[in-house]
Write a protein that holds these residues in place. Structure first.
Motif, PDB file in Angstrom:
ATOM      1  N   HIS A 255     -16.417  24.392   8.057  1.00 58.29           N
ATOM      2  CA  HIS A 255     -17.542  23.993   8.900  1.00 58.29           C
ATOM      3  C   HIS A 255     -18.511  25.157   9.093  1.00 58.29           C
ATOM      4  O   HIS A 255     -19.730  24.989   9.029  1.00 58.29           O
ATOM      5  CB  HIS A 255     -17.043  23.511  10.264  1.00 58.29           C
ATOM      6  CG  HIS A 255     -16.297  22.214  10.200  1.00 58.29           C
ATOM      7  ND1 HIS A 255     -15.842  21.550  11.321  1.00 58.29           N
ATOM      8  CD2 HIS A 255     -15.919  21.451   9.151  1.00 58.29           C
ATOM      9  CE1 HIS A 255     -15.232  20.442  10.964  1.00 58.29           C
ATOM     10  NE2 HIS A 255     -15.256  20.364   9.648  1.00 58.29           N
ATOM     11  N   ARG A 256     -17.950  26.347   9.344  1.00 63.19           N
ATOM     12  CA  ARG A 256     -18.805  27.526   9.523  1.00 63.19           C
ATOM     13  C   ARG A 256     -19.604  27.800   8.261  1.00 63.19           C
ATOM     14  O   ARG A 256     -20.821  28.066   8.329  1.00 63.19           O
ATOM     15  CB  ARG A 256     -17.954  28.747   9.877  1.00 63.19           C
ATOM     16  CG  ARG A 256     -18.785  29.974  10.286  1.00 63.19           C
ATOM     17  CD  ARG A 256     -17.947  31.235  10.294  1.00 63.19           C
ATOM     18  NE  ARG A 256     -17.564  31.624   8.952  1.00 63.19           N
ATOM     19  CZ  ARG A 256     -18.358  32.284   8.107  1.00 63.19           C
ATOM     20  NH1 ARG A 256     -19.572  32.650   8.474  1.00 63.19           N
ATOM     21  NH2 ARG A 256     -17.939  32.581   6.892  1.00 63.19           N
ATOM     22  N   GLU A 257     -18.944  27.739   7.116  1.00 62.51           N
ATOM     23  CA  GLU A 257     -19.630  28.001   5.856  1.00 62.51           C
ATOM     24  C   GLU A 257     -20.767  27.000   5.638  1.00 62.51           C
ATOM     25  O   GLU A 257     -21.847  27.366   5.168  1.00 62.51           O
ATOM     26  CB  GLU A 257     -18.631  27.935   4.697  1.00 62.51           C
ATOM     27  CG  GLU A 257     -17.619  29.076   4.701  1.00 62.51           C
ATOM     28  CD  GLU A 257     -16.570  28.911   3.618  1.00 62.51           C
ATOM     29  OE1 GLU A 257     -16.583  27.849   2.934  1.00 62.51           O
ATOM     30  OE2 GLU A 257     -15.738  29.822   3.460  1.00 62.51           O
TER      31      GLU A 257
ATOM     32  N   VAL B 250     -23.766  27.725   8.119  1.00 65.56           N
ATOM     33  CA  VAL B 250     -24.429  28.978   7.756  1.00 65.56           C
ATOM     34  C   VAL B 250     -25.273  28.794   6.496  1.00 65.56           C
ATOM     35  O   VAL B 250     -26.443  29.196   6.443  1.00 65.56           O
ATOM     36  CB  VAL B 250     -23.401  30.113   7.571  1.00 65.56           C
ATOM     37  CG1 VAL B 250     -24.055  31.337   6.934  1.00 65.56           C
ATOM     38  CG2 VAL B 250     -22.775  30.487   8.914  1.00 65.56           C
TER      39      VAL B 250
ATOM     40  N   GLU C  36     -10.223  19.615  18.067  1.00 67.95           N
ATOM     41  CA  GLU C  36     -10.934  20.069  16.870  1.00 67.95           C
ATOM     42  C   GLU C  36     -10.492  19.368  15.593  1.00 67.95           C
ATOM     43  O   GLU C  36     -11.177  19.432  14.579  1.00 67.95           O
ATOM     44  CB  GLU C  36     -10.772  21.585  16.713  1.00 67.95           C
ATOM     45  CG  GLU C  36     -11.736  22.401  17.524  1.00 67.95           C
ATOM     46  CD  GLU C  36     -13.179  22.182  17.080  1.00 67.95           C
ATOM     47  OE1 GLU C  36     -13.597  22.790  16.088  1.00 67.95           O
ATOM     48  OE2 GLU C  36     -13.876  21.384  17.713  1.00 67.95           O
TER      49      GLU C  36
ATOM     50  N   GLU D 299     -13.101  27.029   9.012  1.00 69.78           N
ATOM     51  CA  GLU D 299     -13.938  27.883   8.175  1.00 69.78           C
ATOM     52  C   GLU D 299     -14.919  27.088   7.321  1.00 69.78           C
ATOM     53  O   GLU D 299     -16.065  27.507   7.127  1.00 69.78           O
ATOM     54  CB  GLU D 299     -13.060  28.762   7.284  1.00 69.78           C
ATOM     55  CG  GLU D 299     -13.819  29.744   6.397  1.00 69.78           C
ATOM     56  CD  GLU D 299     -14.681  30.726   7.189  1.00 69.78           C
ATOM     57  OE1 GLU D 299     -15.725  31.149   6.657  1.00 69.78           O
ATOM     58  OE2 GLU D 299     -14.308  31.071   8.331  1.00 69.78           O
TER      59      GLU D 299
ATOM     60  N   ALA E 287     -27.696  30.664  11.641  1.00 68.52           N
ATOM     61  CA  ALA E 287     -26.752  29.911  12.470  1.00 68.52           C
ATOM     62  C   ALA E 287     -26.000  30.848  13.401  1.00 68.52           C
ATOM     63  O   ALA E 287     -25.514  31.904  12.977  1.00 68.52           O
ATOM     64  CB  ALA E 287     -25.759  29.157  11.588  1.00 68.52           C
ATOM     65  N   GLU E 288     -25.925  30.477  14.665  1.00 62.26           N
ATOM     66  CA  GLU E 288     -25.144  31.202  15.663  1.00 62.26           C
ATOM     67  C   GLU E 288     -24.036  30.286  16.167  1.00 62.26           C
ATOM     68  O   GLU E 288     -24.282  29.123  16.496  1.00 62.26           O
ATOM     69  CB  GLU E 288     -26.030  31.625  16.834  1.00 62.26           C
ATOM     70  CG  GLU E 288     -27.105  32.638  16.486  1.00 62.26           C
ATOM     71  CD  GLU E 288     -26.554  34.057  16.405  1.00 62.26           C
ATOM     72  OE1 GLU E 288     -25.378  34.262  16.790  1.00 62.26           O
ATOM     73  OE2 GLU E 288     -27.304  34.950  15.973  1.00 62.26           O
ATOM     74  N   LEU E 289     -22.797  30.821  16.241  1.00 64.79           N
ATOM     75  CA  LEU E 289     -21.642  30.039  16.663  1.00 64.79           C
ATOM     76  C   LEU E 289     -20.972  30.756  17.841  1.00 64.79           C
ATOM     77  O   LEU E 289     -20.018  31.511  17.670  1.00 64.79           O
ATOM     78  CB  LEU E 289     -20.639  29.864  15.517  1.00 64.79           C
ATOM     79  CG  LEU E 289     -21.029  28.950  14.348  1.00 64.79           C
ATOM     80  CD1 LEU E 289     -22.097  29.557  13.465  1.00 64.79           C
ATOM     81  CD2 LEU E 289     -19.808  28.584  13.521  1.00 64.79           C
TER      82      LEU E 289
ATOM     83  N   TRP F  30     -17.088  30.623  18.285  1.00 65.31           N
ATOM     84  CA  TRP F  30     -16.262  30.902  17.113  1.00 65.31           C
ATOM     85  C   TRP F  30     -15.143  31.890  17.448  1.00 65.31           C
ATOM     86  O   TRP F  30     -15.375  32.954  18.008  1.00 65.31           O
ATOM     87  CB  TRP F  30     -17.113  31.455  15.978  1.00 65.31           C
ATOM     88  CG  TRP F  30     -16.330  31.584  14.696  1.00 65.31           C
ATOM     89  CD1 TRP F  30     -15.824  32.724  14.147  1.00 65.31           C
ATOM     90  CD2 TRP F  30     -15.957  30.527  13.814  1.00 65.31           C
ATOM     91  NE1 TRP F  30     -15.159  32.445  12.985  1.00 65.31           N
ATOM     92  CE2 TRP F  30     -15.227  31.096  12.756  1.00 65.31           C
ATOM     93  CE3 TRP F  30     -16.166  29.146  13.827  1.00 65.31           C
ATOM     94  CZ2 TRP F  30     -14.698  30.334  11.712  1.00 65.31           C
ATOM     95  CZ3 TRP F  30     -15.645  28.378  12.789  1.00 65.31           C
ATOM     96  CH2 TRP F  30     -14.931  28.979  11.745  1.00 65.31           C
TER      97      TRP F  30
ATOM     98  N   ASP G  92     -19.049  24.949  16.623  1.00 67.72           N
ATOM     99  CA  ASP G  92     -17.824  25.084  15.832  1.00 67.72           C
ATOM    100  C   ASP G  92     -16.950  26.212  16.353  1.00 67.72           C
ATOM    101  O   ASP G  92     -17.454  27.245  16.819  1.00 67.72           O
ATOM    102  CB  ASP G  92     -18.178  25.332  14.362  1.00 67.72           C
ATOM    103  CG  ASP G  92     -18.999  24.200  13.779  1.00 67.72           C
ATOM    104  OD1 ASP G  92     -18.402  23.203  13.369  1.00 67.72           O
ATOM    105  OD2 ASP G  92     -20.238  24.314  13.772  1.00 67.72           O
TER     106      ASP G  92
ATOM    107  N   ASP H 274     -13.296  27.150  14.769  1.00 67.68           N
ATOM    108  CA  ASP H 274     -12.511  27.965  13.836  1.00 67.68           C
ATOM    109  C   ASP H 274     -12.207  27.294  12.497  1.00 67.68           C
ATOM    110  O   ASP H 274     -11.375  27.787  11.740  1.00 67.68           O
ATOM    111  CB  ASP H 274     -11.194  28.416  14.489  1.00 67.68           C
ATOM    112  CG  ASP H 274     -10.270  27.251  14.839  1.00 67.68           C
ATOM    113  OD1 ASP H 274     -10.583  26.106  14.477  1.00 67.68           O
ATOM    114  OD2 ASP H 274      -9.239  27.506  15.484  1.00 67.68           O
TER     115      ASP H 274
END
Length: 221
Positions: free
Chosen positions: A105-107, A110, A180, A103, A120-122, A125, A99, A101
């Motif tokens: 998706h990041r949430e 994680v 994206e 947000e 989780a490591e991105l 990002w 991922d 940027d």
């Protein structure tokens, strides 16, 4: 990531997960597994529509074991979490994701990893798009277009390699350079993470829900 850390990669078969895996390996971490979420039949990937056979051969060309989990959209989160929890029980507690940027998706990655006992490591990002795409080309990745959204990009681009000219075409079309927002998807068939290239042949083009797909098969013989 710390040198020697064992990790799994959330694997689409495309450029973002390949770049994220590349970054993690360059940091000195140790890849243990590629996890791909499939449709409920288990035959096609949820994200890019790639066949299980192709993904298996891609993993073999990279030299990292593949693990597949079939799910409907309704039980996708639970199935992914259960799959990650199984990997954690095997001693792998870090997941690498491609991922950039978005947000939400990041949430999601994680929180879902955390519930399964993983971190989780991105690695991509916050990276600037043009720089990432230049890195993709400069590092020798060969990413083929397997899906394009109409009318943003023409179906004639299916099967083409992303190079600097293609990146320029994306810019001229006004689409996100890295796709994206779903403008296009890719499959990676060669690059620095590969032990050997994955030869492929193009199959039928189909239009589904406003997106053109081309079927990709591994070439034999």
């Amino acid at each position: 990531m710390e040198t020697g850390s064992r990790f799994f990669t959330s694997w689409s078969g495309g450029k973002d997960s390949a770049l994220a895996l590349h970054h993690a390996i360059r940091s000195g971490a140790i890849p243990e597994l590629l996890i791909t979420m499939m449709t409920e039949t288990g035959e096609r990937s949820r994200s890019h529509g790639l066949s299980r056979d192709l993904l298996t051969l891609q993993a073999e060309a990279i030299g990292i074991p593949a693990r597949f989990a079939a799910a409907t959209w309704a039980d996708y989160e639970d199935t992914f979490q259960e799959t990650v929890a199984g990997v954690v029980r095997e001693g792998v507690r870090i997941g690498v994701f491609g991922d950039m940027d978005i947000e939400s998706h990041r949430e999601w990655v994680v929180s879902t990893c955390a519930r399964a006992g993983a971190t989780a490591e991105l690695p991509l990002w916050g990276r600037e798009r043009a720089g990432l795409m230049e890195e993709l080309v400069a590092d020798g990745f060969k990413a083929l277009l397997v899906a394009v959204r109409e009318p943003l990009l023409p179906p004639e681009l299916l099967g083409k390699v992303i190079d600097r000219d293609m990146i320029r075409r994306f810019g001229e079309a006004g689409v996100d350079l890295a796709g994206e927002k779903g403008e296009y998807h890719t499959v990676v068939v060669d690059g620095p993470i590969f032990r050997h290239p994955l030869p492929v042949i193009l199959g039928e083009r189909v239009l589904r829900d406003g997106v053109w797909f081309v079927d990709i098969e591994a070439a034999t013989g």
